[in-house]
Design an enzyme around this catalytic site. Structure first.
Site, short mmCIF file in Angstrom:
data_model
loop_
_atom_site.label_atom_id
_atom_site.label_comp_id
_atom_site.label_asym_id
_atom_site.label_seq_id
_atom_site.Cartn_x
_atom_site.Cartn_y
_atom_site.Cartn_z
N GLY A 108 -17.01 -17.71 32.86
CA GLY A 108 -16.60 -18.83 33.71
C GLY A 108 -16.26 -20.07 32.91
O GLY A 108 -15.28 -20.77 33.20
N CYS A 109 -17.04 -20.34 31.89
CA CYS A 109 -16.81 -21.53 31.06
C CYS A 109 -15.52 -21.39 30.25
O CYS A 109 -14.80 -22.36 30.05
CB CYS A 109 -18.00 -21.79 30.16
SG CYS A 109 -19.50 -22.16 31.10
#
Length: 171
Positions: free
Chosen positions: A58-59
């Site tokens: 996600g990051c």
């Protein structure tokens, strides 16, 4: 003040129009190590976004989307927006993340999560039935006077840039 204007979870009740917490953090930029302070940023709007951990799916999605659209993130009047990512990662992990993903903005190290706490994004999280403290993915647009212009809690990595563009249009 409406609930939508208040940043929930922060001890200070940070609100749109209020001064943001001061900081002075070590980090990694595209050209190497740097130190960034809120005092030095006065006079220019900036985006401070908090993310849980470098090099996670996600990051990475969020950071690469910002990288790919950075030239489009313009302050009304023409200047580009200064983007600063903040996580509890050490500077070494940030350097690897920047190099691997060719990021063109600065990532800041908040290992004691003091800034995350000041912004109210160091929260209790739950994953697979296990509770732990961690960073809630959140984004804060700060105006040139060091006041909170807009914020978004529980940011979706894939929708972050669209939110930033919309928030910039209201500056």
């Amino acid at each position: 003040m409406t609930q939508a204007e208040k940043v929930s979870g922060s001890g200070e009740g940070l609100a749109v129009g209020a001064p943001v917490p001061d900081f002075d953090l070590a980090g990694m930029g595209p050209t190497g190590e740097e130190r960034v302070s809120s005092h030095a940023l006065r006079g220019q709007p900036y985006l401070l976004y908090f993310y849980p951990r470098a090099s996670t799916p996600g990051c990475t999605t969020q950071a690469c989307d910002l990288r790919d659209h950075l030239a489009e993130l313009r302050i009304p009047g023409g200047d580009g927006l200064r983007v600063l990512g903040v996580s509890p990662d050490g500077v070494g992990a940030l350097e690897k993340f920047i190099l691997k993903q060719a990021l063109s903005f600065t990532l800041l190290s908040d290992p004691d999560h003091a800034l995350a706490e000041a912004y109210g994004v160091w929260v209790k999280k739950k994953l697979y039935g296990r509770e732990f403290m961690g960073v809630e993915r959140s984004s804060f647009l700060v105006d040139a006077e060091g006041r909170l212009a807009a914020f978004k809690r529980k940011v979706s990595p894939a929708k972050h840039v669209a939110w930033v563009q919309e928030a910039l249009s209201r500056l």
